[in-house]
Design a protein around this motif. Structure first.
Motif, PDB file in Angstrom:
ATOM      1  N   GLY A  83      -2.085  16.509 -15.582  1.00  0.00           N
ATOM      2  CA  GLY A  83      -2.271  17.598 -14.521  1.00  0.00           C
ATOM      3  C   GLY A  83      -2.568  17.199 -12.945  1.00  0.00           C
ATOM      4  O   GLY A  83      -2.972  18.616 -12.645  1.00  0.00           O
ATOM      5  N   CYS A  84      -1.996  16.279 -12.278  1.00  0.00           N
ATOM      6  CA  CYS A  84      -2.201  15.912 -10.970  1.00  0.00           C
ATOM      7  C   CYS A  84      -1.155  16.036 -10.230  1.00  0.00           C
ATOM      8  O   CYS A  84      -0.158  15.684 -10.711  1.00  0.00           O
ATOM      9  CB  CYS A  84      -3.169  14.733 -10.862  1.00  0.00           C
ATOM     10  SG  CYS A  84      -2.858  14.418  -8.736  1.00  0.00           S
ATOM     11  N   PHE A  85      -0.978  16.766  -8.825  1.00  0.00           N
ATOM     12  CA  PHE A  85       0.837  17.281  -8.314  1.00  0.00           C
ATOM     13  C   PHE A  85      -0.151  15.732  -7.378  1.00  0.00           C
ATOM     14  O   PHE A  85      -0.535  15.638  -6.731  1.00  0.00           O
ATOM     15  CB  PHE A  85       0.599  18.481  -7.601  1.00  0.00           C
ATOM     16  CG  PHE A  85       0.897  18.152  -6.214  1.00  0.00           C
ATOM     17  CD1 PHE A  85       2.545  18.119  -6.878  1.00  0.00           C
ATOM     18  CD2 PHE A  85       0.041  17.723  -5.157  1.00  0.00           C
ATOM     19  CE1 PHE A  85       3.407  17.877  -5.492  1.00  0.00           C
ATOM     20  CE2 PHE A  85       1.290  17.806  -4.319  1.00  0.00           C
ATOM     21  CZ  PHE A  85       2.964  17.711  -3.917  1.00  0.00           C
ATOM     22  N   ALA A  86       1.044  15.148  -7.549  1.00  0.00           N
ATOM     23  CA  ALA A  86       0.900  14.320  -5.943  1.00  0.00           C
ATOM     24  C   ALA A  86       2.875  13.609  -5.270  1.00  0.00           C
ATOM     25  O   ALA A  86       3.601  14.068  -5.880  1.00  0.00           O
ATOM     26  CB  ALA A  86       0.697  12.569  -6.597  1.00  0.00           C
ATOM     27  N   GLU A  87       2.710  13.534  -4.441  1.00  0.00           N
ATOM     28  CA  GLU A  87       3.780  12.937  -3.686  1.00  0.00           C
ATOM     29  C   GLU A  87       3.693  11.630  -2.533  1.00  0.00           C
ATOM     30  O   GLU A  87       2.501  11.811  -1.739  1.00  0.00           O
ATOM     31  CB  GLU A  87       4.496  14.486  -2.550  1.00  0.00           C
ATOM     32  CG  GLU A  87       3.545  15.271  -1.855  1.00  0.00           C
ATOM     33  CD  GLU A  87       4.287  16.138  -1.068  1.00  0.00           C
ATOM     34  OE1 GLU A  87       5.087  16.858  -1.554  1.00  0.00           O
ATOM     35  OE2 GLU A  87       3.626  16.730   0.028  1.00  0.00           O
ATOM     36  N   VAL A  88       4.142  11.326  -2.202  1.00  0.00           N
ATOM     37  CA  VAL A  88       4.069  10.387  -0.884  1.00  0.00           C
ATOM     38  C   VAL A  88       4.347  10.670   0.059  1.00  0.00           C
ATOM     39  O   VAL A  88       4.501  12.054   0.356  1.00  0.00           O
ATOM     40  CB  VAL A  88       5.488   8.806  -1.119  1.00  0.00           C
ATOM     41  CG1 VAL A  88       5.528   7.784  -0.109  1.00  0.00           C
ATOM     42  CG2 VAL A  88       5.414   8.507  -2.579  1.00  0.00           C
ATOM     43  N   LEU A  89       3.362  10.171   0.620  1.00  0.00           N
ATOM     44  CA  LEU A  89       2.530  10.829   2.466  1.00  0.00           C
ATOM     45  C   LEU A  89       3.801   9.264   2.881  1.00  0.00           C
ATOM     46  O   LEU A  89       3.992   8.682   2.865  1.00  0.00           O
ATOM     47  CB  LEU A  89       1.393  10.758   3.059  1.00  0.00           C
ATOM     48  CG  LEU A  89       0.996  11.912   1.774  1.00  0.00           C
ATOM     49  CD1 LEU A  89      -0.759  11.889   2.876  1.00  0.00           C
ATOM     50  CD2 LEU A  89       1.174  13.385   2.659  1.00  0.00           C
ATOM     51  N   PRO A  90       4.383  10.775   3.894  1.00  0.00           N
ATOM     52  CA  PRO A  90       5.689   9.628   5.060  1.00  0.00           C
ATOM     53  C   PRO A  90       5.043   8.349   5.958  1.00  0.00           C
ATOM     54  O   PRO A  90       3.318   9.189   6.194  1.00  0.00           O
ATOM     55  CB  PRO A  90       6.618  10.341   5.786  1.00  0.00           C
ATOM     56  CG  PRO A  90       6.054  11.556   5.543  1.00  0.00           C
ATOM     57  CD  PRO A  90       5.264  11.965   4.191  1.00  0.00           C
ATOM     58  N   GLY A  91       5.314   7.116   5.839  1.00  0.00           N
ATOM     59  CA  GLY A  91       4.319   5.879   6.569  1.00  0.00           C
ATOM     60  C   GLY A  91       4.269   6.237   8.475  1.00  0.00           C
ATOM     61  O   GLY A  91       4.014   6.413   8.976  1.00  0.00           O
ATOM     62  N   VAL A 102       1.300  -1.258  -0.320  1.00  0.00           N
ATOM     63  CA  VAL A 102       0.370  -0.002  -0.083  1.00  0.00           C
ATOM     64  C   VAL A 102       0.825   1.426   0.360  1.00  0.00           C
ATOM     65  O   VAL A 102       1.970   0.917   0.520  1.00  0.00           O
ATOM     66  CB  VAL A 102      -0.891  -0.134   1.723  1.00  0.00           C
ATOM     67  CG1 VAL A 102      -1.746   1.289   1.200  1.00  0.00           C
ATOM     68  CG2 VAL A 102      -1.633  -1.158   1.158  1.00  0.00           C
ATOM     69  N   GLU A 103       0.834   1.942  -1.036  1.00  0.00           N
ATOM     70  CA  GLU A 103       1.396   3.651  -0.843  1.00  0.00           C
ATOM     71  C   GLU A 103       0.094   4.509  -0.368  1.00  0.00           C
ATOM     72  O   GLU A 103      -0.407   4.309  -1.282  1.00  0.00           O
ATOM     73  CB  GLU A 103       1.920   3.580  -2.117  1.00  0.00           C
ATOM     74  CG  GLU A 103       3.060   4.653  -2.179  1.00  0.00           C
ATOM     75  CD  GLU A 103       4.345   4.481  -1.289  1.00  0.00           C
ATOM     76  OE1 GLU A 103       4.257   4.831  -0.101  1.00  0.00           O
ATOM     77  OE2 GLU A 103       4.989   3.699  -2.050  1.00  0.00           O
ATOM     78  N   VAL A 104       0.665   5.862  -0.274  1.00  0.00           N
ATOM     79  CA  VAL A 104      -0.311   6.731  -0.179  1.00  0.00           C
ATOM     80  C   VAL A 104       0.118   8.000  -0.889  1.00  0.00           C
ATOM     81  O   VAL A 104       1.859   8.628  -0.116  1.00  0.00           O
ATOM     82  CB  VAL A 104      -0.630   7.354   1.807  1.00  0.00           C
ATOM     83  CG1 VAL A 104      -1.678   7.918   1.721  1.00  0.00           C
ATOM     84  CG2 VAL A 104      -1.570   5.467   2.345  1.00  0.00           C
ATOM     85  N   PHE A 105      -0.749   8.739  -1.211  1.00  0.00           N
ATOM     86  CA  PHE A 105      -0.272  10.395  -1.765  1.00  0.00           C
ATOM     87  C   PHE A 105      -0.987  11.390  -1.632  1.00  0.00           C
ATOM     88  O   PHE A 105      -2.369  10.969  -1.004  1.00  0.00           O
ATOM     89  CB  PHE A 105      -0.065   9.605  -3.341  1.00  0.00           C
ATOM     90  CG  PHE A 105       0.678   8.499  -3.815  1.00  0.00           C
ATOM     91  CD1 PHE A 105       2.094   9.200  -4.673  1.00  0.00           C
ATOM     92  CD2 PHE A 105       0.578   7.683  -3.624  1.00  0.00           C
ATOM     93  CE1 PHE A 105       2.935   8.451  -4.413  1.00  0.00           C
ATOM     94  CE2 PHE A 105       0.697   6.826  -4.592  1.00  0.00           C
ATOM     95  CZ  PHE A 105       1.898   6.913  -5.053  1.00  0.00           C
TER      96      PHE A 105
END
Length: 73
Positions: free
Chosen positions: A65-73, A3-6
Motif C-alpha cells: 500500500g505504499c507509493f515509492a520511487e527512486v530519487l535521482p542522486g 545506498v538508495e533513496v526513495f
C-alpha cells in the motif's frame, strides 16, 4: 556500501514502522529507515552485501500500500 533513496507517500510513524518491519523480514541484507520530516518522506536503504534491487523493493512496497520511487542522486 550501497545506498538508495526513495520518495514515498508514508505519512505516519506507525505505518513507517510497519513497513520497516516487513522490509527487514523480507530483505534481511537491507538496513532501512524513514525520514518523515523530509518533504519527500524519504526511505533510505543501505546494503553492504549486494546491490539494492530498487524495482523489487518498489513492487514490494506497492503490494503493502505504499507509493515509492527512486530519487535521482
Amino acid at each position: 556500501m550501497n545506498v538508495e533513496v526513495f520518495k514515498t507517500d508514508v505519512n505516519t510513524r506507525r505505518y513507517a514502522n510497519k513497513l520497516l518491519n516487513q522490509i527487514h523480514k523480507t530483505f534481511k541484507q537491507y538496513n532501512a529507515n524513514f525520514d518523515l520530516d523530509d518533504c519527500d518522506k524519504i526511505l533510505r536503504i543501505q546494503c553492504n552485501e549486494d546491490i539494492i534491487k530498487s524495482g523489487t523493493l518498489i513492487s514490494f512496497l506497492q503490494v503493502n500500500g505504499c507509493f515509492a520511487e527512486v530519487l535521482p542522486g
